[in-house]
Write a protein that holds these residues in place. Structure first.
Motif, PDB file in Angstrom:
ATOM      1  N   THR A  50     -23.372 -44.053  33.591  1.00 36.03           N
ATOM      2  CA  THR A  50     -22.124 -43.788  32.873  1.00 36.03           C
ATOM      3  C   THR A  50     -22.087 -44.641  31.615  1.00 36.03           C
ATOM      4  O   THR A  50     -21.987 -45.852  31.693  1.00 36.03           O
ATOM      5  CB  THR A  50     -20.909 -44.099  33.769  1.00 36.03           C
ATOM      6  OG1 THR A  50     -20.993 -43.288  34.933  1.00 36.03           O
ATOM      7  CG2 THR A  50     -19.613 -43.843  33.045  1.00 36.03           C
ATOM      8  N   ILE A  51     -22.148 -43.997  30.452  1.00 39.63           N
ATOM      9  CA  ILE A  51     -22.169 -44.759  29.195  1.00 39.63           C
ATOM     10  C   ILE A  51     -20.846 -44.691  28.434  1.00 39.63           C
ATOM     11  O   ILE A  51     -20.673 -45.412  27.459  1.00 39.63           O
ATOM     12  CB  ILE A  51     -23.340 -44.345  28.285  1.00 39.63           C
ATOM     13  CG1 ILE A  51     -23.285 -42.864  27.945  1.00 39.63           C
ATOM     14  CG2 ILE A  51     -24.674 -44.727  28.934  1.00 39.63           C
ATOM     15  CD1 ILE A  51     -24.293 -42.426  26.893  1.00 39.63           C
ATOM     16  N   PHE A  52     -19.929 -43.846  28.872  1.00 40.22           N
ATOM     17  CA  PHE A  52     -18.597 -43.801  28.268  1.00 40.22           C
ATOM     18  C   PHE A  52     -17.565 -43.945  29.376  1.00 40.22           C
ATOM     19  O   PHE A  52     -17.612 -43.234  30.374  1.00 40.22           O
ATOM     20  CB  PHE A  52     -18.367 -42.495  27.502  1.00 40.22           C
ATOM     21  CG  PHE A  52     -19.246 -42.335  26.305  1.00 40.22           C
ATOM     22  CD1 PHE A  52     -19.104 -43.161  25.204  1.00 40.22           C
ATOM     23  CD2 PHE A  52     -20.231 -41.363  26.276  1.00 40.22           C
ATOM     24  CE1 PHE A  52     -19.925 -43.040  24.100  1.00 40.22           C
ATOM     25  CE2 PHE A  52     -21.050 -41.216  25.177  1.00 40.22           C
ATOM     26  CZ  PHE A  52     -20.899 -42.050  24.086  1.00 40.22           C
ATOM     27  N   TRP A  53     -16.626 -44.880  29.191  1.00 40.34           N
ATOM     28  CA  TRP A  53     -15.633 -45.197  30.223  1.00 40.34           C
ATOM     29  C   TRP A  53     -14.236 -44.998  29.657  1.00 40.34           C
ATOM     30  O   TRP A  53     -13.852 -45.641  28.676  1.00 40.34           O
ATOM     31  CB  TRP A  53     -15.817 -46.646  30.665  1.00 40.34           C
ATOM     32  CG  TRP A  53     -15.071 -46.993  31.902  1.00 40.34           C
ATOM     33  CD1 TRP A  53     -13.793 -47.468  31.990  1.00 40.34           C
ATOM     34  CD2 TRP A  53     -15.554 -46.893  33.233  1.00 40.34           C
ATOM     35  NE1 TRP A  53     -13.457 -47.674  33.291  1.00 40.34           N
ATOM     36  CE2 TRP A  53     -14.529 -47.326  34.087  1.00 40.34           C
ATOM     37  CE3 TRP A  53     -16.754 -46.488  33.797  1.00 40.34           C
ATOM     38  CZ2 TRP A  53     -14.657 -47.365  35.460  1.00 40.34           C
ATOM     39  CZ3 TRP A  53     -16.893 -46.526  35.168  1.00 40.34           C
ATOM     40  CH2 TRP A  53     -15.856 -46.962  35.982  1.00 40.34           C
ATOM     41  N   LEU A  54     -13.485 -44.106  30.268  1.00 37.60           N
ATOM     42  CA  LEU A  54     -12.115 -43.816  29.849  1.00 37.60           C
ATOM     43  C   LEU A  54     -11.210 -44.976  30.261  1.00 37.60           C
ATOM     44  O   LEU A  54     -11.106 -45.293  31.439  1.00 37.60           O
ATOM     45  CB  LEU A  54     -11.654 -42.508  30.500  1.00 37.60           C
ATOM     46  CG  LEU A  54     -10.347 -41.905  30.020  1.00 37.60           C
ATOM     47  CD1 LEU A  54     -10.422 -41.514  28.548  1.00 37.60           C
ATOM     48  CD2 LEU A  54     -10.003 -40.693  30.875  1.00 37.60           C
ATOM     49  N   THR A  55     -10.565 -45.618  29.301  1.00 39.70           N
ATOM     50  CA  THR A  55      -9.764 -46.807  29.590  1.00 39.70           C
ATOM     51  C   THR A  55      -8.258 -46.586  29.478  1.00 39.70           C
ATOM     52  O   THR A  55      -7.486 -47.389  29.988  1.00 39.70           O
ATOM     53  CB  THR A  55     -10.132 -47.968  28.640  1.00 39.70           C
ATOM     54  OG1 THR A  55      -9.891 -47.557  27.298  1.00 39.70           O
ATOM     55  CG2 THR A  55     -11.570 -48.386  28.820  1.00 39.70           C
ATOM     56  N   CYS A  56      -7.834 -45.550  28.800  1.00 36.92           N
ATOM     57  CA  CYS A  56      -6.402 -45.309  28.590  1.00 36.92           C
ATOM     58  C   CYS A  56      -5.736 -44.948  29.918  1.00 36.92           C
ATOM     59  O   CYS A  56      -6.064 -43.927  30.530  1.00 36.92           O
ATOM     60  CB  CYS A  56      -6.218 -44.178  27.580  1.00 36.92           C
ATOM     61  SG  CYS A  56      -4.492 -43.677  27.378  1.00 36.92           S
ATOM     62  N   PRO A  57      -4.787 -45.770  30.392  1.00 39.40           N
ATOM     63  CA  PRO A  57      -4.137 -45.497  31.681  1.00 39.40           C
ATOM     64  C   PRO A  57      -3.449 -44.129  31.738  1.00 39.40           C
ATOM     65  O   PRO A  57      -3.512 -43.445  32.760  1.00 39.40           O
ATOM     66  CB  PRO A  57      -3.125 -46.627  31.823  1.00 39.40           C
ATOM     67  CG  PRO A  57      -3.642 -47.717  30.950  1.00 39.40           C
ATOM     68  CD  PRO A  57      -4.325 -47.028  29.805  1.00 39.40           C
ATOM     69  N   ALA A  58      -2.801 -43.723  30.661  1.00 45.35           N
ATOM     70  CA  ALA A  58      -2.106 -42.436  30.662  1.00 45.35           C
ATOM     71  C   ALA A  58      -3.095 -41.278  30.774  1.00 45.35           C
ATOM     72  O   ALA A  58      -2.876 -40.331  31.545  1.00 45.35           O
ATOM     73  CB  ALA A  58      -1.257 -42.294  29.400  1.00 45.35           C
TER      74      ALA A  58
END
Length: 151
Positions: A50-58
């Protein structure tokens, strides 16, 4: 959970905060991995597909709601029924794999080959999926899209 091996910020939201992190494709973190139907604890250098990690809680919460409502199944059906969509997904998986490979330092690429991690790093798509027509996790696909505009 926030990965510790971020390379940088791949995408920002409207307010300027990070929505997607770039992650290095190898980890030295001790972790539990599922393999062949059972879990095992691993230590030392391991592939991290996994090279891209979604961080936005919403965004994470919204995507989780879509997944819980059968979103992955619906997308898989659409991919199976639409040749153009299938081709687009196949290309996104290949692009993701190529990007992951391009981020490796030369010495790390040699280590990947020496340790037998070639398949996990060089032959898998978004989130480590081996099937180019499989959608494994909508969070990862959205993160890839936000970071690159593809997928």
């Amino acid at each position: 959970y926030l990965p510790w091996k971020a390379r940088g910020i791949a995408a920002r939201g409207e307010g300027g905060g990070p929505t997607v992190l770039e992650l290095y494709p190898l980890t030295t973190q001790t972790c539990r991995m599922k393999g062949r139907g059972r879990y095992r604890t691993t230590h030392g250098l391991q592939p991290w597909p996994t090279i891209f990690w979604l961080t936005c809680p919403a965004l994470r919460a919204h995507v989780s709601t879509i997944e819980a409502a059968g979103g992955i199944t619906a997308i898989q059906r659409a991919v199976a029924a639409d040749g153009a969509l299938a081709s687009s997904l196949r290309q996104a998986q290949a692009d993701y794999c190529a990007l992951r490979k391009s981020w490796l330092l030369d010495e790390d690429a040699a280590l990947v080959r020496a340790r037998g991690f070639d398949d996990a790093i060089f032959c898998t798509g978004v989130g480590g999926t081996r099937d180019p027509l499989q959608v494994k996790c909508l969070h990862m696909h959205l993160a890839h899209f936000l970071a690159t505009g593809a997928n």
